[in-house]
Design a protein around this motif. Structure first.
Motif, short mmCIF file in Angstrom:
data_model
loop_
_atom_site.label_atom_id
_atom_site.label_comp_id
_atom_site.label_asym_id
_atom_site.label_seq_id
_atom_site.Cartn_x
_atom_site.Cartn_y
_atom_site.Cartn_z
N ILE A 3 0.88 -1.18 0.00
CA ILE A 3 0.00 0.00 0.00
C ILE A 3 0.91 1.22 0.00
N SER A 4 0.87 1.96 -1.07
CA SER A 4 1.71 3.15 -1.18
C SER A 4 0.84 4.39 -1.05
N ILE A 5 1.17 5.26 -0.07
CA ILE A 5 0.39 6.47 0.21
C ILE A 5 1.28 7.69 0.04
N ALA A 6 0.83 8.61 -0.79
CA ALA A 6 1.62 9.83 -1.01
C ALA A 6 1.74 10.62 0.30
N ASP A 7 2.92 11.20 0.51
CA ASP A 7 3.16 11.90 1.79
C ASP A 7 2.25 13.11 1.98
N LYS A 8 1.76 13.68 0.90
CA LYS A 8 0.90 14.86 1.05
C LYS A 8 -0.42 14.50 1.75
N LEU A 9 -0.79 13.20 1.74
CA LEU A 9 -1.96 12.75 2.49
C LEU A 9 -1.64 12.53 3.97
N LEU A 10 -0.35 12.35 4.27
CA LEU A 10 0.04 11.96 5.62
C LEU A 10 0.71 13.08 6.43
N PHE A 11 1.59 13.84 5.76
CA PHE A 11 2.40 14.81 6.49
C PHE A 11 2.44 16.16 5.77
N LYS A 12 2.77 17.17 6.50
CA LYS A 12 3.12 18.45 5.90
C LYS A 12 4.58 18.40 5.50
N SER A 13 5.00 19.28 4.60
CA SER A 13 6.36 19.27 4.10
C SER A 13 7.37 19.37 5.24
N GLY A 14 8.31 18.42 5.26
CA GLY A 14 9.37 18.42 6.26
C GLY A 14 8.92 18.00 7.64
N SER A 15 7.67 17.55 7.80
CA SER A 15 7.14 17.20 9.12
C SER A 15 6.92 15.70 9.23
N TYR A 16 6.91 15.23 10.45
CA TYR A 16 6.60 13.81 10.67
C TYR A 16 5.35 13.65 11.54
N LEU A 17 4.58 14.73 11.66
CA LEU A 17 3.32 14.68 12.38
C LEU A 17 2.22 14.22 11.43
N VAL A 18 1.47 13.21 11.83
CA VAL A 18 0.45 12.61 10.96
C VAL A 18 -0.79 13.51 10.93
N SER A 19 -1.29 13.75 9.72
CA SER A 19 -2.47 14.61 9.55
C SER A 19 -3.74 13.86 9.90
N ILE B 2 17.08 17.77 15.92
CA ILE B 2 16.54 16.46 16.29
C ILE B 2 16.76 15.46 15.16
N LEU B 3 16.37 15.89 13.95
CA LEU B 3 16.58 15.05 12.77
C LEU B 3 17.78 15.58 11.99
N LEU B 4 18.63 14.69 11.54
CA LEU B 4 19.85 15.12 10.87
C LEU B 4 19.70 15.19 9.36
N ASP B 5 18.93 14.27 8.77
CA ASP B 5 18.88 14.20 7.31
C ASP B 5 17.60 13.50 6.87
N ASN B 6 17.50 13.25 5.56
CA ASN B 6 16.31 12.59 5.01
C ASN B 6 16.11 11.18 5.58
N TRP B 7 17.19 10.54 5.90
CA TRP B 7 17.08 9.19 6.46
C TRP B 7 16.40 9.25 7.83
N ASP B 8 16.84 10.18 8.65
CA ASP B 8 16.19 10.37 9.94
C ASP B 8 14.71 10.71 9.76
N LEU B 9 14.42 11.57 8.79
CA LEU B 9 13.03 11.98 8.53
C LEU B 9 12.19 10.78 8.12
N SER B 10 12.73 9.92 7.23
CA SER B 10 11.96 8.76 6.75
C SER B 10 11.69 7.78 7.89
N VAL B 11 12.67 7.60 8.78
CA VAL B 11 12.47 6.69 9.91
C VAL B 11 11.42 7.26 10.87
#
Length: 279
Positions: free
Chosen positions: A145-161, A199-208
């Motif tokens: 199941i692939s969900i586009a991030d624009k449905l889940l998060f704001k840009s650069g954020s990891y807070l779920v909408s 808190i987050l260093l890079d894209n890898w941290d953001l994806s995790v």
């Protein structure tokens, strides 16, 4: 006169006797020659017979040897034929066992594929594939199941909408119906460098972090934590190149992988193998 006549008589008698002896001697010599010729002929024939006998004896010995060899070979051929028949029988039995094992494994795989198909149908029905930002598909027996991030998060954020929670609620409903399945959440980003916030260093941290955020929401929706796996893939597995804004948006996604537990699948195969070995 009488003496003369007597002497002549003796001489005549001697002459007569001498002639008879010569005739007999000649006859004996002729007979002897004839006998000698016969003896020579018999000797030649005897030698010829002896030579022929020796040749026949050699031929008889040769034939006896060949006969013995043939008898031995016939015994060996009988042994080989019996051994070959046994080997063929064993090979056929082995082929039957392998065919049965293949059939059993195919049945197991068919069961697994049936479960996967039912899962896909449920997901598509619950999640709704009409939304272009949500894709449900199967690759190698695993549901993605692939969900586009624009449905889940704001840009650069990891807070779920809030909208994401609605979508994830539908996913959780299907996952909850498969308590023996595992659900791995993968976070993916584009290649635009992430500005560290301490808190987050890079894209890898953001994806995790995005993956763990999704996992927490799913647990709140009733999914068992032991079914969930959080994984961050960063920018390293893009779907398309990152040369355009639209492509980068495509690459920013969260993928939820729903799959049977691998160990359970192998247990199912092993169970079938043990069943076969007992038959």
């Amino acid at each position: 006169m009488r003496k003369v006549i007597l002497a002549l008589s003796v001489v005549a008698a001697l002459a007569t006797t001498s002639c008879g002896t010569k005739k007999k001697l000649a006859a004996c010599e002729a007979k002897n020659k004839e006998i000698q010729d016969l003896l020579n002929t018999a000797t030649v024939k005897l030698n010829t017979c002896l030579s022929e006998k020796e040749a026949l004896n050699s031929q008889i010995d040769y034939l006896k040897k060949n006969n013995n060899d043939l008898i031995n070979n016939m015994g060996n051929m009988t042994t080989l034929t019996t051994q070959g028949a046994q080997n063929i029988e064993k090979a056929l039995e082995s082929m039957k066992e392998k065919d049965l094992k293949i059939s059993r494994l195919q049945d197991a795989l068919t069961k697994k594929d049936s479960v996967t198909l039912a899962l896909v149908t449920s997901l598509k029905k619950e999640v709704g594939i009409s939304d272009p930002d949500i894709q449900v598909n199967v690759e190698k027996g695993v549901v993605f199941i692939s969900i586009a991030d624009k449905l889940l998060f704001k840009s650069g954020s990891y807070l779920v909408s809030d909208r994401a929670k609605e979508v994830l609620g539908k996913v959780a409903k299907v996952v909850n119906s498969k308590p023996t399945f595992e659900c791995m959440v993968e976070g993916h980003t584009d290649n635009v460098p992430y500005k560290s916030n301490g808190i987050l260093l890079d894209n890898w941290d953001l994806s995790v972090k995005r993956a763990t955020s999704i996992v927490r929401v799913l647990t709140e929706l009733g999914v068992q934590p032991k079914q969930l796996i959080a994984a961050g893939r960063g920018e390293f597995i893009p779907l398309v190149d990152n040369l355009t804004s639209d492509n980068r948006q495509t690459n920013r996604r969260t993928r939820i992988v729903v799959m049977p537990k691998i160990d359970e699948f192998y247990e199912m195969i092993e169970k079938e193998m043990k069943t076969l070995s007992q038959k």
